[in-house]
Design a protein around this motif. Sequence first.
Motif, PDB file in Angstrom:
ATOM      1  N   SER A 517       6.343  -1.766   3.539  1.00 41.88           N
ATOM      2  CA  SER A 517       4.997  -1.222   3.695  1.00 41.88           C
ATOM      3  C   SER A 517       4.961  -0.208   4.828  1.00 41.88           C
ATOM      4  O   SER A 517       5.248  -0.540   5.978  1.00 41.88           O
ATOM      5  CB  SER A 517       3.999  -2.358   3.970  1.00 41.88           C
ATOM      6  OG  SER A 517       2.684  -1.868   4.035  1.00 41.88           O
ATOM      7  N   LYS A 518       4.629   1.039   4.477  1.00 44.35           N
ATOM      8  CA  LYS A 518       4.546   2.092   5.488  1.00 44.35           C
ATOM      9  C   LYS A 518       3.675   3.220   4.945  1.00 44.35           C
ATOM     10  O   LYS A 518       3.958   3.780   3.896  1.00 44.35           O
ATOM     11  CB  LYS A 518       5.938   2.625   5.824  1.00 44.35           C
ATOM     12  CG  LYS A 518       5.942   3.702   6.900  1.00 44.35           C
ATOM     13  CD  LYS A 518       7.360   4.180   7.156  1.00 44.35           C
ATOM     14  CE  LYS A 518       7.376   5.273   8.221  1.00 44.35           C
ATOM     15  NZ  LYS A 518       8.757   5.783   8.464  1.00 44.35           N
ATOM     16  N   SER A 519       2.633   3.530   5.636  1.00 45.88           N
ATOM     17  CA  SER A 519       1.764   4.628   5.208  1.00 45.88           C
ATOM     18  C   SER A 519       1.856   5.772   6.198  1.00 45.88           C
ATOM     19  O   SER A 519       2.097   5.564   7.384  1.00 45.88           O
ATOM     20  CB  SER A 519       0.307   4.158   5.101  1.00 45.88           C
ATOM     21  OG  SER A 519      -0.181   3.782   6.371  1.00 45.88           O
ATOM     22  N   SER A 531      -0.661   1.838   1.926  1.00 50.95           N
ATOM     23  CA  SER A 531       0.626   1.164   2.092  1.00 50.95           C
ATOM     24  C   SER A 531       0.597  -0.060   1.188  1.00 50.95           C
ATOM     25  O   SER A 531      -0.437  -0.394   0.600  1.00 50.95           O
ATOM     26  CB  SER A 531       0.835   0.743   3.547  1.00 50.95           C
ATOM     27  OG  SER A 531      -0.106  -0.275   3.897  1.00 50.95           O
ATOM     28  N   ILE A 584      -0.120   6.760  -2.605  1.00 54.19           N
ATOM     29  CA  ILE A 584       0.838   5.854  -1.976  1.00 54.19           C
ATOM     30  C   ILE A 584       2.251   6.388  -2.205  1.00 54.19           C
ATOM     31  O   ILE A 584       2.600   6.815  -3.307  1.00 54.19           O
ATOM     32  CB  ILE A 584       0.683   4.414  -2.515  1.00 54.19           C
ATOM     33  CG1 ILE A 584       1.632   3.460  -1.774  1.00 54.19           C
ATOM     34  CG2 ILE A 584       0.878   4.343  -4.016  1.00 54.19           C
ATOM     35  CD1 ILE A 584       1.334   1.993  -2.050  1.00 54.19           C
ATOM     36  N   ASN A 589       7.073   2.166   0.052  1.00 53.23           N
ATOM     37  CA  ASN A 589       6.193   1.044  -0.248  1.00 53.23           C
ATOM     38  C   ASN A 589       6.554   0.426  -1.595  1.00 53.23           C
ATOM     39  O   ASN A 589       6.736   1.140  -2.586  1.00 53.23           O
ATOM     40  CB  ASN A 589       4.733   1.512  -0.287  1.00 53.23           C
ATOM     41  CG  ASN A 589       4.235   1.981   1.059  1.00 53.23           C
ATOM     42  OD1 ASN A 589       3.845   1.186   1.900  1.00 53.23           O
ATOM     43  ND2 ASN A 589       4.263   3.297   1.265  1.00 53.23           N
TER      44      ASN A 589
END
Length: 647
Positions: A517-519, A531, A584, A589
């Motif tokens: 998970s990384k936005s 994310s 996204i 992600n």
Amino acid sequence: MGLKQVVSICFTILTLAEKHGCQNARFDNVDYTKLDLMSPNVAVASMDNGVPLITGDTLAKEVSRNDILLIMCYVPWDPKYQAKIKNFETVAKLVLANTEDAMLAKLDMAAEPVAARAVEVQPPELQFILYFRGAAYNVDEFPNAKALAAMVKKLSQKNFEVPQLPYGEIPIKNLSKPDFDKVTNHKEFSLVIFYLPGSSAGERLLYSFELGIHKIKKDKRFGYYKFDATDKPDTLQRFGITKLPALKMFRKGKVFDYRGPKVNPEGITQYLTWHAREPYTEMSHPDDLEKFLKEHGERATVVGFFASKTLSKFQDFVDVAQDYRDEHNFILMPTPMVSQKGSTDEPVQAPGWTLAVILPKRWRTPDDEKKAVLHQEDASYEMIKDFVRWKTTPLAGERTFENAKSLYSLRPLVVAYAKIDWSKTGKKDTEYYRDKVAHAAKDHKDTLFAICNSDNFTQEMERFGFNLDPKYDIHVGILGKDGEYYPRWDTAHMSSKMISEFVNQYKAGEVKPFFRSKSKQQDDPNVLELSSDTFNSKILHSDSHALVLFYHPLSRNWWTAEQSLRALAKDPEFRRRDVIFAQIDASNNDLPSDISLSTYPSIALIPKDNKDNMINYPGELFEEHMVRHFLFEELGKLHKSKPKTEL
């Protein structure tokens, strides 16, 4: 300079590089402009790292202009493509710079859907298509640059012709719908190719199989057919076929999946010859079985002891053997001779039947059964199949790319990643890891366990989120029944007890799946940057419709899709209609397993009243007016479908 000479030089360069110990990186420092080769200065439409790109506009032109056109069909985020592209580009540059009638080119299936549709290839699978003097052929993947250069060299020979069947020979016959059941029920073995006439993909497949079947010894008991699937959806549905061309095998009418080669004619010949035979080897003496086990000890062996082939369960044994013959050995033997109790008469053959499964020595741990036996007269086909499936799988067998979709397709699956090395120096450590996992598995007979070579499954390990620090000698995770990844936290020197406790926690619902998970920072106030962590809260649990862009930075046309999304997000009409806009990054992600995307970018509308019913944008181009039309149309349908009390 002709193509033959150019490729000979290319082949020599590759051979010398290999001789001196260079591997994939051996071409990094080659200055192609300084090679003593003449350049025809061929003009090409567009290039990527010195290699021509095939588009919908250039495909027909390049096919007609080049006697030899080899196209690598790919999506840029595919690891297999990334592993092969450097070698492909090496050979492609040499050929392009020195010949006018041959080309190695690339086709990005995600960015060039028109060209991909014309060639009849679909993402994300890496494929190679050869156009030789205008005709299309499937080509096997090449293991290295030298093999690729060798293939091009062969094609460039002055008198080279693609293999053809002898005049008048028709190895694959037409099969009509009215005759389908009659023919497949009558033949002891038959192969049916379901295809659409005029389809390039179908014709390419038929060509490979015609060459392969041509070499099979003729036998009236066997048949090889092609079935025109045009306007026959009921037949396709009957056999579970959703994509054409497709292959199915039949034994006296019973259908089996074809899992063999589809490109190499020699491999096709071997596979079909093997499958046309009975799926078992018949033996009569225990010494023969003992010798067989010594010579074929790498696979599990299933022995069927039958008093007669007329027994009702014999056909069940044959069908199960056909299902699993690619993975296991099957032996048929008569039941043993036994003395009658209280009688001095000669021994007689024991009645009935018995199945026995013998595990290969390599995978037989102290916790495994050396031999499992099924002796139950009223056993059903499913019971026999389950017995073979479970008992042929060791408590901790090795999962590989080859058996992952067959032997280890059951979920949940407990996987342990470690260094697997069966050489003399690595065997002891490998057996240590295997036995550790097997000892944990014996307490969970309802769950499948496997070990994997960590060197071969790095991408899957990253998906679990494992720390790849060498101090962790073994990593354990569970591929869940829901399609998600459940990791056990990394621990140095993990014990069997720890593994077993982790499986218990999973069964109790106490283990959470892992999602990368990384936005990125939001730079447009109208478009949410999602994310994995926020996808549920901001989209699936929101009270609004959501138009979501799923993108990958390596995709060539995701920027166009993003600009369209941002333009729509500014429209007050969509705010009035309760639509939120979001995007996204799929490279950073992990998405829930029920969201399946074959390519990027993809756009989908997620309705506020039915979050499970994601509506995919069907277009191939992402121009604003096209996406706008899709959104208006789907919102209109959702409005009309509401109950009147809500209107």
